[in-house]
Motif scaffolding. Structure first.
Motif, short mmCIF file in Angstrom:
data_model
loop_
_atom_site.label_atom_id
_atom_site.label_comp_id
_atom_site.label_asym_id
_atom_site.label_seq_id
_atom_site.Cartn_x
_atom_site.Cartn_y
_atom_site.Cartn_z
N LEU A 266 13.63 4.70 -0.08
CA LEU A 266 12.88 3.45 0.07
C LEU A 266 11.60 3.55 -0.74
CD1 LEU A 266 13.13 2.83 3.93
CD2 LEU A 266 14.38 1.63 2.14
N ARG B 93 8.53 3.67 -0.48
CA ARG B 93 7.39 3.86 0.39
C ARG B 93 6.84 5.27 0.27
NH1 ARG B 93 6.45 1.12 4.66
NH2 ARG B 93 6.03 2.97 5.91
N ASP C 272 -5.20 -4.12 4.55
CA ASP C 272 -4.29 -5.20 4.94
C ASP C 272 -3.73 -5.91 3.72
OD1 ASP C 272 -5.98 -6.35 8.00
OD2 ASP C 272 -4.71 -4.61 7.57
N PHE C 273 -4.55 -6.06 2.71
CA PHE C 273 -4.10 -6.79 1.52
C PHE C 273 -2.88 -6.12 0.89
CE2 PHE C 273 -4.63 -10.01 -1.58
CZ PHE C 273 -4.14 -9.47 -2.76
N GLY D 139 -0.75 -4.55 2.55
CA GLY D 139 0.30 -4.44 3.55
C GLY D 139 0.46 -3.00 4.01
N LEU E 51 3.69 0.75 0.45
CA LEU E 51 4.71 0.70 -0.58
C LEU E 51 4.27 1.62 -1.70
CD1 LEU E 51 5.35 -3.17 -0.66
CD2 LEU E 51 6.78 -1.39 0.37
N GLY F 217 16.18 -0.27 -1.91
CA GLY F 217 16.06 -1.00 -0.67
C GLY F 217 17.16 -2.01 -0.42
N ASN G 61 -2.09 -9.88 12.28
CA ASN G 61 -1.54 -8.66 11.70
C ASN G 61 -2.60 -7.90 10.92
OD1 ASN G 61 0.81 -7.01 11.47
ND2 ASN G 61 0.82 -7.51 9.30
N GLY G 62 -3.02 -6.77 11.46
CA GLY G 62 -4.04 -5.99 10.77
C GLY G 62 -5.43 -6.34 11.26
N LYS H 95 -2.05 -11.48 0.76
CA LYS H 95 -2.12 -10.39 1.72
C LYS H 95 -0.92 -10.42 2.68
CE LYS H 95 -5.19 -10.66 5.12
NZ LYS H 95 -6.43 -10.52 5.92
N ASN I 234 2.30 -9.38 1.08
CA ASN I 234 2.40 -7.92 0.93
C ASN I 234 2.76 -7.25 2.25
OD1 ASN I 234 1.84 -7.93 -1.81
ND2 ASN I 234 -0.36 -7.65 -1.52
N GLN I 235 2.17 -7.75 3.31
CA GLN I 235 2.46 -7.18 4.63
C GLN I 235 3.92 -7.40 5.00
OE1 GLN I 235 -0.47 -9.27 7.01
NE2 GLN I 235 -1.86 -7.52 7.00
N GLU J 171 6.42 -7.88 2.96
CA GLU J 171 7.28 -7.04 2.12
C GLU J 171 7.30 -5.61 2.67
OE1 GLU J 171 6.12 -6.86 -2.01
OE2 GLU J 171 7.76 -5.48 -2.47
N ASN J 172 6.12 -5.14 3.05
CA ASN J 172 6.02 -3.79 3.61
C ASN J 172 6.87 -3.64 4.86
OD1 ASN J 172 4.29 -1.25 3.28
ND2 ASN J 172 4.14 -1.72 5.44
N ASP J 173 6.76 -4.63 5.76
CA ASP J 173 7.53 -4.56 7.01
C ASP J 173 9.02 -4.62 6.74
OD1 ASP J 173 5.24 -6.46 9.17
OD2 ASP J 173 5.22 -4.40 8.43
N VAL K 65 10.65 -3.61 4.08
CA VAL K 65 11.14 -2.32 3.57
C VAL K 65 11.24 -1.31 4.71
CG1 VAL K 65 10.54 -0.39 2.07
CG2 VAL K 65 10.33 -2.72 1.23
N SER K 66 10.22 -1.27 5.56
CA SER K 66 10.20 -0.30 6.67
C SER K 66 11.33 -0.52 7.63
CB SER K 66 8.91 -0.41 7.47
OG SER K 66 7.81 -0.34 6.64
N ASN L 15 14.26 -1.09 7.24
CA ASN L 15 15.52 -0.49 6.83
C ASN L 15 15.42 1.02 6.69
OD1 ASN L 15 16.74 -3.01 6.77
ND2 ASN L 15 16.11 -3.39 4.67
N GLY L 16 14.45 1.61 7.36
CA GLY L 16 14.24 3.05 7.29
C GLY L 16 15.28 3.87 8.02
#
Lengths: 692, 441
Positions: free
Chosen positions: A61, A63, A108-109, A111, A126, B22, B292-293, B363, B366-367, B369-371, B373-374, B376-377
């Motif tokens: 992944l 990350r 946060d920006f 993510g 990421l 991914g 979030n955050g 922002k 991006n969050q 997208e991050n979630d 990807v995670s 599918n860990g």
């Protein structure tokens, strides 16, 4: 030939039959060949300043996560407990060049995630943001701002957190258990309170940072979509300048085990379940050869749905949603403990079952099946943990940090496989105590049943301070008058008592610390109002009180003086009554039902009885179930000030239609007098010679 | 036989199985009996997740018999015609695996994570459950007590533990969402064994289920064995999902709940549409903007600046027939609920009248997208996601495309949904106060 043919035919049919069937549902399918893939690796580096880096590449992944851990050990915070946690919060609350708001916005920006504790920093994002996060991590580590305003906010949040945990039975129980199992005087048993949190200042946080945040005791694990060489270069660039320094290691004595099992009860009226934790401190360090056998023993006892605790307390008895046991490995001290949340009424029964299972695994061999099942469960769990690349990084750090052999985790399964039934028994006896346990329960004291059977029950508040057994409201409909009447009924009833004309009791009296036995006699003519109360030692009269219907005298050691006023009136009332309770319904007394509580395993009603004329108050305990009086407590004025007198009554026996306590105890400060009723006669003619 | 599974892991994956990082590749098809199958192959780690999802949850229950779906989750560990009581978990543990289940308002999900050479065990166990689970008195009696303890532990003995119950019972009055999966103890006590058996026959059928498998498998071999174990399970009657439509809330509902807590808590629940509706993505993003955050709107305002709250969350609680958007704030010691309600309302009003900024928009993207990807860990997560996407949307490939759907949402969309759903007359407000503040009667 025919036989061979028929056998062949049967064989053919059998083969055909098995093709026709899909699959044999009656038996569990066979496992295939287990896969043996290659070993994973962590690449390691050390910087000049001592910082050790471990990189585990995994491009599955996009990350990357980075964990920086300071091996700074536990710290005893003492009267400022809480400053360590606040330091962690404060360090992510701003740096020399960024306010908290700016830092939060940046993280946060992307993510991404950033979290800091008193001894670690964790970031994840990421992979495209890896270097940005490394920069942020370094900024936090090297340039914390220790802003006063932020500190004040963090302190307030900490205090709010403490406030809310007051109603959380799990945190209360965990806190009290640790305080008792480890003692409050070390890093493992101490906990923060409003007072300790208020004592902490920014200076404490700065001092912690300056003394403990050093690269030479630190490890950083970088896991994910990054090449090892690049990771090293990045860490060198951002953390290479971090200056090293000496860090003092925490020292502590290993806390002693309790001499006998402690039963600690923290009362929580609102509880519908008791939180139960039973255990003891252990010393088990990383790399100890006992770890593998103990993990198996623990798995058998309480490692999950197949554990004995789960099977017994949930599947068999339905006491709980789950019962488990556990332990941890620590260079200083840790615990082996079993726990569950059980409904109120079965708390004592649940403890019985916990102890039964602990005893069983210590004294009986586990079965070969159980052993096998435990090993399978543990090896499976080990295997599944390897799905996460972070696990491999942790292994690498542990090997370095605890000086383990390089192939320690590769040999994990071999060690596990080698555990025998004897090993399990040995470690069960070594690490799971039976007679020196801490049994810690947070629950509703009136409903937990009889915990006294496991040891002396001591009540604690949530700060692990010894406290009184809690007073509870008596149930609806119970009145002081009703409690008194129950007592009268229990000792014979109004009718039987009214048939008494005279009473005569003789006691043997022993005094604590004195080798002599005294005699006491109380004789009354209830009709005429004669009273004799005398304490003698052999022939010598130590003290005597006499009432002859009109006057009264008190004498002792050759001297005598008349009784007067309220004292006389009081004694004259007493002379006509076999049981004081008969007087209580009159206007001469005021009654108050104070409440109900658990007095050493027995539920009692507490009634305050005040004699109007003298304002003397007695606090009386009456057993809820039997109605019998267990205790009275009064306060007597002495030249040295008020002294508390406690009169306890036990072993009630029937004497004709009347019941009397055959044993009494009078405690006045350190002095204890024990009375044994050796003779009781009713309705024999009063011996007038006693009146002289 | 060597039951012990010797395993050393391959971590460094130079696997070319994923040309696009991914992206989850999978196959799906139906058996003749209606069972939907989804298979995802990932040979990185020698483990496999075998999962079955039944499209039955608390919303399929009847008034007076609530708690059945969740109760079944427990019952289905009790054994089958070929698996003795107590042996279900033993088989899994013995093989070195783990198992569990969860029930929601909409579906019940069962899973095992096993070493990959034991995938047939997973198929056998789940097919046994589907074909002929034992519904017996002793199992029913035991699990009744266990579920009661679960309720006590999760709800009754926990601060704020009753909030979902209190929230849903007011937000929904006609639709079965009015009750929560754990149901009522009285209903469970009153239920007869035959009612349980009827429930099983009605809902635990292959045409109401999805078998989702992810991990170290060989797709061809797996398909063969799926046919062997599941192929002969008879199709059941078609399952009709309830079509009850909850009317609009018709006005703000407020309630005060006295609880064993020290810090007051404020909970707001706004009615939102079913999560398969297009607006859902924008609603989810509202949650990101709000909480979030630490730089999110509510966190920044209430926790950082005004310090009226120790914690605040805002997130959608999505359900098949429409859920709730929940905001949950716990006051700092010494603060009142009114210190929080005003500022929360102000932030929501702001979202209704001002577009979020470009940087805020970037922002949250991006969050997300991050979630994404995670999530599918882990293969167990992948199996569950594939199953849920199929069950609710009929499109398992959303596991790959859903991110793009979020990316289509505009700032205007976010403002639009804030205006449409975050209205006072569309919400339930719960004020959780400490017992000590309860007025004496």
């Amino acid at each position: 030939m025919k036989k061979i043919l028929s056998i062949t035919l049967i064989f053919i049919f059998a083969i055909q039959a098995s093709f026709a069937q899909d699959v044999d549902r009656a038996t569990r399918p066979a496992a295939g060949e287990a896969r043996t893939p290659e070993i994973g690796n962590a690449t390691s580096f050390v910087l000049d300043n001592g910082l050790k880096i471990f990189v585990v590449e995994n491009s599955k992944l996009p990350r990357v996560s980075m964990s920086l851990i300071m091996d700074d050990g536990p710290i005893y915070e003492g009267n400022k407990a809480g400053y360590m946690a606040m330091t962690g919060e404060l360090m992510s609350a701003g740096t020399a060049t960024k306010t908290k708001a700016e830092l939060d916005e940046q993280v946060d920006f992307m993510g991404a995630r950033l979290s800091v504790s008193s001894g670690s920093v964790f970031v994840s994002s990421l992979s495209k943001y890896t270097e940005d996060m490394m920069a942020i991590m370094a900024d936090v580590v090297l340039n914390p701002a220790f802003n006063e305003e932020q500190f004040a906010k963090i302190k307030m949040q900490m205090l709010s957190g403490l406030e809310s945990s007051k109603d959380n039975p799990n945190s209360i129980n965990a806190q009290v258990y640790s305080a008792l199992a480890y003692g409050k005087d070390n890093a493992f048993g101490e906990f923060m309170t409003e007072e300790t949190v208020n004592n902490a200042s920014v200076e404490d946080c700065k001092a912690l940072y300056n003394s403990h945040w050093k690269p030479n005791i630190s490890y950083i694990a970088i896991v994910g979509d990054i090449k090892a060489k690049k990771a090293k270069k990045m860490v060198e660039q951002y953390l290479g300048a971090w200056a090293q320094g000496e860090v003092t290691k925490y020292q502590m004595e290993t806390p002693a085990l309790p001499a006998t099992t402690n039963v600690a009860l923290v009362n929580r009226d609102a509880s519908v379940q008791s939180v139960v934790k039973i255990g003891n401190r252990i010393v088990l360090k990383h790399g100890d050869p006992d770890i593998a056998p103990l993990s198996v023993a623990n798995q058998i006892l309480g490692g999950g749905m197949n554990g004995r605790l789960f099977t017994n307390l949930r599947e068999d008895k339905a006491f709980t949603y789950g019962a488990y046991s556990g332990y941890s490995v620590n260079e200083y001290v840790s615990s082996f403990a079993a726990s569950a949340e059980v409904r109120n009424e079965v708390t004592d029964s649940a403890v019985t079952e916990f102890l039964y299972e602990i005893n069983r695994i210590r004294t009986e061999d586990v079965t070969a099946r159980e052993l096998e099942l435990a090993k399978s469960g543990l090896s499976g769990s080990f295997g599944r943990s390897l799905e996460s690349a972070n696990t491999v990084a942790n292994f690498a750090i542990n090997i370095e940090r605890y000086n383990l052999p390089a192939d320690y985790y590769q040999n994990y399964l071999t060690r596990l496989q080698a555990v025998t039934i004897e090993d399990v028994k040995r470690v069960a006896n070594k690490y799971m105590e039976y007679d020196n346990l801490t049994i810690c329960i947070t629950g509703k004291a009136t409903e937990v049943g009889n915990l006294g059977q496991f040891g002396e029950v001591v009540y604690y508040d949530m700060y692990a301070n010894v406290t009184e057994a809690p007073m509870m409201a008596a149930p609806e409909g119970v009145t002081a008058a009703a409690v008194i009447q129950s007592y009268i009924d229990a000792v014979g009833g109004t009718e039987a008592i009214s048939k008494l004309k005279t009473v005569d009791s003789k006691y043997n009296v022993t005094v604590s610390g004195m080798p002599v036995t005294l005699e006491m006699r109380v004789a009354k003519d209830l009709v005429k109002g004669y009273l004799y109360e005398g304490m003698t030692m052999g022939d010598q009269v130590m003290q005597a009180t006499v009432v002859n219907g009109k006057t009264g005298t008190q004498s002792g050691r050759g001297q005598s003086q008349p009784l007067e006023g309220d004292e006389l009136a009081s004694k004259m009332r007493e002379s006509k009554i076999a049981f004081d309770e008969l007087l209580y319904s009159s206007e001469d007394y005021v009654l108050e039902l104070v409440g109900m509580k658990n007095n050493e395993g027995t539920m009692v009603y507490i009634v305050d009885v005040t004699e109007v004329a003298s304002s003397e108050k007695s606090t009386n305990y009456y057993e809820v179930e039997s109605g019998l009086k267990m205790m009275t407590m009064t306060s007597q004025e002495t030249p040295q000030g008020p002294m508390s007198l406690t009169n306890s009554f036990s072993e009630y026996k029937a004497y004709g239609d009347i019941k009397m306590p055959s044993k009494m105890q009078l405690a006045a400060g350190p002095q204890v007098l024990n009375f044994e009723l050796i003779e009781f006669t009713a309705n024999k003619t009063f011996d007038k010679s006693l009146l002289k | 036989m060597n039951k012990l599974w010797l395993m050393l892991v391959l971590i460094a994956s130079t696997s070319l199985a994923f040309a696009q990082k991914g992206k989850i590749k999978f196959e799906e098809y139906d058996l003749d009996n209606g069972l939907h199958v989804i298979l995802h192959q990932d040979n990185a780690t020698p483990i496999v997740a075998v999962t079955v999802s039944y499209h039955v949850g608390s919303k399929n229950e009847e008034l007076g018999r609530t708690g059945f779906a969740h109760f079944f989750e427990h019952l289905l560990f009790e054994g089958t015609e070929n698996i003795e009581r107590g042996e279900f978990d033993t088989y899994v543990t013995e093989a070195g695996g783990a198992l569990n289940a969860n029930t929601s308002q909409d579906r019940t999900f069962y899973y095992e994570v096993l070493p990959s050479n034991e995938f047939k065990l997973g198929l056998w166990l789940e097919s046994e459950r589907m074909l002929h689970a034992k519904i017996e008195q002793v199992g029913v009696e035991t699990q009744r007590e266990v579920v009661k303890e679960e309720k006590r532990q999760r709800m009754d003995n926990q601060p704020y533990g009753s909030f979902l119950y209190e929230m849903f019972s007011r937000a929904y009055t006609v639709h079965p969402y009015t009750w929560i999966p754990i149901g009522s103890m009285d209903d469970l006590n009153a239920a007869e064994i035959d009612e349980f058996r009827t429930f099983y026959k009605k809902f635990y059928v292959p045409n109401n289920a999805c078998l989702s498998i992810a991990g170290d498998i060989d797709v061809k071999e797996t398909k063969e064995w799926i046919e062997k174990y599941f192929g002969s399970i008879p199709r059941g009657e078609d399952v009709v999902q309830p079509t009850i439509v909850e009317p609009a809330l018709g006005g703000e509902k407020r309630a005060t709940i006295y609880d064993n807590i020290q810090l007051p808590g404020l909970m707001l629940g706004y009615r939102i549409p079913p999560y398969t509706e297009a607006d859902f993505y924008a609603i989810d993003m509202l949650g990101y903007v709000l909480s979030n955050g630490q730089s999110s709107r509510l966190n920044k305002k209430l926790v950082e600046e005004e310090q009226s709250a120790i914690q605040v969350f805002a997130f959608p609680f999505p359900l098949e027939d429409g859920g709730l958007f929940v905001t949950f704030a716990i006051a700092n010691a010494g603060k009142q609920l009114s210190d929080m309600e005003g500022p929360i309302d102000a932030e929501i009003a702001r979202l209704q009248t001002e577009l979020i900024s470009d940087s805020e928009y970037e922002k949250i993207m991006n969050q997300i997208e991050n979630d994404f990807v995670s999530s599918n860990g882990r293969i167990s997560g992948i199996a569950e996601s594939l199953s849920d996407y199929y069950l609710y949307y009929g499109d398992a490939n959303l596991i790959n495309t859903e991110l793009a759907l979020y990316q289509k949402v505009t700032k205007e969309d976010i403002m639009r949904v804030a205006k449409k759903y975050m209205m006072k007359d569309n919400r339930v407000v719960l004020e959780y106060l400490p017992m000590s503040e309860k007025p004496a009667n």
